[in-house]
Design a protein around this motif. Structure first.
Motif, PDB file in Angstrom:
ATOM      1  N   PRO A  43       0.801  -1.231   0.000  1.00 32.70           N
ATOM      2  CA  PRO A  43       0.000   0.000   0.000  1.00 32.70           C
ATOM      3  C   PRO A  43       0.829   1.274   0.000  1.00 32.70           C
ATOM      4  N   GLY A  47       1.022   4.195  -3.104  1.00 29.61           N
ATOM      5  CA  GLY A  47       0.872   5.635  -2.964  1.00 29.61           C
ATOM      6  C   GLY A  47       2.047   6.398  -3.542  1.00 29.61           C
ATOM      7  N   ALA A  51       1.885   8.984  -6.728  1.00 27.38           N
ATOM      8  CA  ALA A  51       2.364  10.362  -6.605  1.00 27.38           C
ATOM      9  C   ALA A  51       3.396  10.680  -7.681  1.00 27.38           C
ATOM     10  N   GLN A 110      -4.561  -1.918   0.181  1.00 26.23           N
ATOM     11  CA  GLN A 110      -4.255  -1.484  -1.179  1.00 26.23           C
ATOM     12  C   GLN A 110      -5.374  -0.601  -1.724  1.00 26.23           C
ATOM     13  N   GLU A 112      -7.526   1.177  -0.084  1.00 29.02           N
ATOM     14  CA  GLU A 112      -7.492   2.460   0.624  1.00 29.02           C
ATOM     15  C   GLU A 112      -6.428   3.374   0.021  1.00 29.02           C
ATOM     16  N   ALA A 113      -5.270   2.801  -0.301  1.00 27.82           N
ATOM     17  CA  ALA A 113      -4.204   3.597  -0.918  1.00 27.82           C
ATOM     18  C   ALA A 113      -4.601   4.054  -2.315  1.00 27.82           C
ATOM     19  N   VAL A 115      -7.671   4.648  -3.376  1.00 29.72           N
ATOM     20  CA  VAL A 115      -8.643   5.719  -3.198  1.00 29.72           C
ATOM     21  C   VAL A 115      -7.936   7.030  -2.865  1.00 29.72           C
ATOM     22  N   ALA A 116      -6.949   6.954  -1.986  1.00 28.41           N
ATOM     23  CA  ALA A 116      -6.217   8.162  -1.591  1.00 28.41           C
ATOM     24  C   ALA A 116      -5.456   8.769  -2.760  1.00 28.41           C
ATOM     25  N   ALA A 117      -5.077   7.934  -3.736  1.00 26.26           N
ATOM     26  CA  ALA A 117      -4.327   8.418  -4.899  1.00 26.26           C
ATOM     27  C   ALA A 117      -5.204   9.166  -5.897  1.00 26.26           C
ATOM     28  N   ARG A 118      -6.528   9.011  -5.803  1.00 27.14           N
ATOM     29  CA  ARG A 118      -7.489   9.717  -6.637  1.00 27.14           C
ATOM     30  C   ARG A 118      -7.265   9.524  -8.134  1.00 27.14           C
ATOM     31  N   GLN A 140     -17.684   8.259  -4.267  1.00 30.88           N
ATOM     32  CA  GLN A 140     -16.516   9.121  -4.080  1.00 30.88           C
ATOM     33  C   GLN A 140     -15.999   9.690  -5.404  1.00 30.88           C
TER      34      GLN A 140
END
Length: 341
Positions: A43, A47, A51, A110, A112-113, A115-118, A140
């Motif tokens: 995860p 990310g 990035a 994974q 969750e990561a 989703v955070a990366a959009r 979302q």
């Protein structure tokens, strides 16, 4: 972002060596839709790579994960598999193979990561993400895509609310993305699968498998595909970080070298035949992901040593159609010509 606002030329989300920020970003920046095959990424690493993609391009990209796989630990089968790997370890100067400490990454972490990366799209293979998970992702703002190798899988995915279904034909390289019935029952070619799914579903179908040039893109569009996803041809673009042994094997392969094998991972995957696939053909193996984790040290050492005979050389049947594609942007432009026909 709505799917129809994305380019029609998608790069297949190839996990493993090809899962690099440079390649994904180059495809998106070049006018296609790059996807990160994140199934084997921890995860935190997922990310970091996402990035890095964003630092290289402001164009949209996707992230792909393998749905959680039902599997039973098979200690005896795993020990037998390790015993078969042992002579190859010795040949490469490695210690004797041992049982892996872990077999897979935490899927929920994974996701969750991811989703955070959009990303613009979160896609899944090897399973149905389920109604609740799909609804949560769509709420979302993500587009959600599933993978089907037969009509029954497409219908399940549609019922779960996905925005589109990738029709993965028999010709496709890498792991089979299906999840229903016996694997042998889902070996349908792209030429048949795309119109079958297009007729059966009320959501877009994305063609995958055997598409490597403008002709394949044009054919997929005529068959009813709303977009195409190309994997193998992107393995040879300038930005793809394959090991030299893998790249040389792809360039040298003959038309008959493609095979469907469980030798490296315990799950059907298409790649080039080599010493390992021949030696383990027909051998009973423990279920994925056990062999995948157990064979990783061998594959990593083989890449360092330039030994393609011990590598999982994933590639599709259309490999001979496009072995000198140049940059990712050049390949996207060439493929896009087929869509514009």
């Amino acid at each position: 972002m709505p799917l129809f606002d994305l380019p029609p030329i998608w790069m297949a989300p190839m996990a493993g060596e090809a899962a690099s920020a440079a390649l994904v970003a180059a495809v998106s920046a070049g006018g296609g839709f790059g996807q990160l095959g994140a199934a084997y990424l921890a995860p935190a690493r997922l990310g970091e790579v996402a990035a890095d993609i964003r630092a290289r391009t402001d164009r949209p990209f996707g992230i792909n994960l393998f749905c959680p796989q039902p599997w039973m630990p098979d200690a005896a089968g795993l020990d037998d598999y390790l015993a078969r790997l042992a002579p190859w370890h010795a040949e490469l100067g490695l210690p004797a193979p041992t049982r892996p400490e872990r077999f897979k990454e935490d899927f929920e972490a994974q996701l969750e990561a991811a989703v955070a990366a959009r990303p613009a799209v979160i896609s899944f293979a090897m399973g149905d993400p389920g109604v609740a998970r799909v609804a949560a992702l769509k709420a979302q703002g993500f587009a959600v895509v599933g993978t089907a190798t037969q009509v029954a899988e497409g219908l399940v995915l549609q019922a779960s609310g996905v925005d589109a279904v990738v029709a993965q034909g028999f010709e496709a390289g890498g792991h089979r993305g299906g999840f229903l019935g016996r694997p042998e029952g889902a070996l349908i070619g792209t030429l048949a699968l795309v119109p079958l799914l297009a007729d059966a579903l009320d959501i877009p179908v994305i063609a995958a498998g055997g598409i490597a040039d403008a002709r394949g893109v044009a054919a997929a569009q005529i068959l009813g595909a709303a977009a195409v996803t190309v994997g193998t041809a992107f393995l040879l673009v300038d930005e793809c970080p394959l090991s030299p042994a893998y790249r040389d094997a792809l360039r040298a392969a003959g038309d008959a070298d493609s095979t469907l094998t469980r030798a490296f991972s315990g799950r059907d995957a298409r790649g080039l035949a080599n010493r390992v696939t021949h030696a383990l053909e027909g051998v009973a193996l423990p279920a994925f992901p056990q062999p995948n984790a157990a064979s990783r040290p061998l594959r990593q050492a083989a890449a360092r040593a330039g030994r393609a005979d011990f590598l999982s050389l994933w590639a599709g049947q259309a490999l001979p159609l496009n072995r000198t594609p140049g940059s990712a942007a050049q390949l996207v432009a060439a493929l896009d010509q087929g869509w514009r026909l």
